[in-house]
Design a protein around this motif. Structure first.
Motif, PDB file in Angstrom:
ATOM      1  N   THR A  90       0.849  -1.182   0.000  1.00 31.22           N
ATOM      2  CA  THR A  90       0.000   0.000   0.000  1.00 31.22           C
ATOM      3  C   THR A  90       0.890   1.239   0.000  1.00 31.22           C
ATOM      4  O   THR A  90       2.085   1.160   0.289  1.00 31.22           O
ATOM      5  CB  THR A  90      -0.924   0.029   1.230  1.00 31.22           C
ATOM      6  N   CYS A  91       0.282   2.354  -0.343  1.00 27.25           N
ATOM      7  CA  CYS A  91       1.030   3.615  -0.365  1.00 27.25           C
ATOM      8  C   CYS A  91       0.105   4.755   0.008  1.00 27.25           C
ATOM      9  O   CYS A  91      -1.116   4.617  -0.016  1.00 27.25           O
ATOM     10  CB  CYS A  91       1.648   3.848  -1.750  1.00 27.25           C
ATOM     11  N   GLY A  92       0.716   5.874   0.348  1.00 32.64           N
ATOM     12  CA  GLY A  92      -0.032   7.097   0.593  1.00 32.64           C
ATOM     13  C   GLY A  92       0.044   7.957  -0.660  1.00 32.64           C
ATOM     14  O   GLY A  92       1.134   8.193  -1.183  1.00 32.64           O
ATOM     15  N   ASP A 206      -4.255   5.496   1.643  1.00 37.77           N
ATOM     16  CA  ASP A 206      -4.530   6.749   2.344  1.00 37.77           C
ATOM     17  C   ASP A 206      -3.992   7.894   1.493  1.00 37.77           C
ATOM     18  O   ASP A 206      -3.213   7.670   0.570  1.00 37.77           O
ATOM     19  CB  ASP A 206      -3.901   6.751   3.744  1.00 37.77           C
ATOM     20  N   ILE A 208      -2.153  11.638   1.569  1.00 43.72           N
ATOM     21  CA  ILE A 208      -1.396  12.556   2.420  1.00 43.72           C
ATOM     22  C   ILE A 208      -2.000  13.963   2.381  1.00 43.72           C
ATOM     23  O   ILE A 208      -2.011  14.668   3.387  1.00 43.72           O
ATOM     24  CB  ILE A 208       0.086  12.602   1.958  1.00 43.72           C
TER      25      ILE A 208
HETATM   26  N1  HPA Z   1       3.513   6.633   4.343  1.00 43.06           N
HETATM   27  C1  HPA Z   1       4.410   5.691   4.165  1.00 43.06           C
HETATM   28  N2  HPA Z   1       4.093   4.475   3.772  1.00 43.06           N
HETATM   29  C2  HPA Z   1       2.804   4.194   3.534  1.00 43.06           C
HETATM   30  C3  HPA Z   1       1.818   5.143   3.700  1.00 43.06           C
HETATM   31  C4  HPA Z   1       2.198   6.435   4.112  1.00 43.06           C
HETATM   32  O1  HPA Z   1       1.360   7.317   4.292  1.00 43.06           O
HETATM   33  N3  HPA Z   1       0.624   4.555   3.408  1.00 43.06           N
HETATM   34  C5  HPA Z   1       0.892   3.287   3.076  1.00 43.06           C
HETATM   35  N4  HPA Z   1       2.211   3.071   3.140  1.00 43.06           N
END
Ligand code: HPA
Length: 234
Positions: A90-92, A206, A208
Motif C-alpha cells: 500500500t502507499c499514501g 490513504d 497525504i
Molecule cells: N507513508 C508511508 N508508507 C505508507 C503510507 C504512508 O502514508 N501509506 C501506506 N504506506
C-alpha cells in the motif's frame, strides 16, 4: 536455510510476491494459490509456495521499511536463486490526481534512505523497475480493465514526521512523485546489483493531502485485485 528463512533449497519458486504483512502472505496463499505449503515461520515472517494458473509461485512477507525488506529480498536472491520479485503493498497518495484505491506502478522509486544512498556517496542512483515487468503489467492490467497510475514514487524511511519538518512531502510533490511507501527503492537497488527483475505495485490506502483512508474491508478487496495482476506476471 538462510539466516531469516528456514526453507530448504528448492522450496521457493523463482517468482515471488512480496507483501509487507506476513498475514497477507498467508491470506494470499489460502485464497489465491492452490496446494500452498508454508516454508517459513522464522520471526513469524510467513512464506508460502503454491500454484497460480498452473505456475509455481511463492509469496513471502518482508516487514516494513527498506532494511527489513532488503533482508528478505537479498536472501531470496542470493540463497534461493529467486529471479523475479514483485512487491505488493500500500502507499499514501501524494498528488491530487492520485486517488484512493488507485493502483500505482512504480517505474522508479526515489528515496531518502541511506540503505540506497550510502552506496553512492555524493552521487545519486535511480532505482528503476524491470522494463519487461512494466510492459507486461501494463498489458495485463489493460486486459483486466484495471487502470494503472505509473511513475515515480518515494520510498521513505519515515512513516511519522515531527512537526518542525513542515510538509515533508512538498519537495517530492514538486517533482511529480505519485505516492509514498517504505520499501521499493531498496528492492530495485538489489535487483540492479544482483541481476534479477523487480516491480512494485501499490494500492493507495490513504491520502497525504486530504487525510482520507479506505476502510479495512476495501483495502482487502483492492489488494486482491492488484495481487491478481501481480500473479499474472508469473
Ligand atoms: N507513508 C508511508 N508508507 C505508507 C503510507 C504512508 O502514508 N501509506 C501506506 N504506506
Amino acid at each position: 536455510m538462510s539466516i531469516h528463512i528456514e526453507a530448504k533449497q528448492g522450496e521457493i519458486a523463482d517468482f515471488v510476491l512480496l507483501p509487507g504483512d506476513p498475514l497477507r502472505a498467508k491470506h494470499i496463499a489460502e485464497t489465491l494459490l492452490t496446494d500452498a505449503v508454508c516454508y517459513n515461520n522464522v520471526r513469524g515472517m510467513l512464506g508460502y509456495t503454491g500454484f497460480y494458473n498452473g505456475k509455481r509461485v511463492s509469496v513471502q512477507g518482508t516487514g516494513m521499511g527498506l532494511p527489513s525488506h532488503m533482508i528478505y529480498a537479498s536472501e531470496l536472491i542470493n540463497d534461493y536463486q529467486v529471479k523475479t520479485l514483485v512487491r505488493i503493498g500500500t502507499c499514501g497518495g501524494l498528488l491530487e490526481e492520485v486517488k484512493l484505491r488507485d493502483v500505482v506502478m512504480a517505474i522508479s522509486a526515489s528515496t531518502d534512505s541511506s540503505s540506497v544512498g550510502r552506496h553512492f556517496p555524493g552521487m545519486t542512483f535511480a532505482p528503476t523497475a524491470s522494463y519487461r515487468l512494466v510492459q507486461l503489467a501494463s498489458a495485463n492490467a489493460a486486459k483486466m480493465n484495471m487502470p494503472l497510475k505509473a511513475g515515480n514514487i518515494l520510498s521513505s524511511d519515515l512513516f511519522y514526521h515531527f512537526p518542525e519538518e513542515g510538509d515533508a512531502y512538498e519537495l517530492w510533490r514538486n517533482y511529480g512523485t505519485l505516492a509514498v511507501e517504505m520499501e521499493s527503492a531498496g528492492l530495485y537497488l538489489l535487483a540492479a546489483r544482483l541481476g534479477v527483475e523487480a516491480l512494485a505495485l501499490l494500492t493507495v490506502s490513504d491520502h497525504i493531502l486530504t487525510g482520507e483512508h479506505v476502510s479495512a474491508e476495501e483495502r482487502q478487496l483492492n489488494f486482491t485485485n492488484m495481487t491478481k495482476l501481480a500473479l499474472s506476471l508469473a
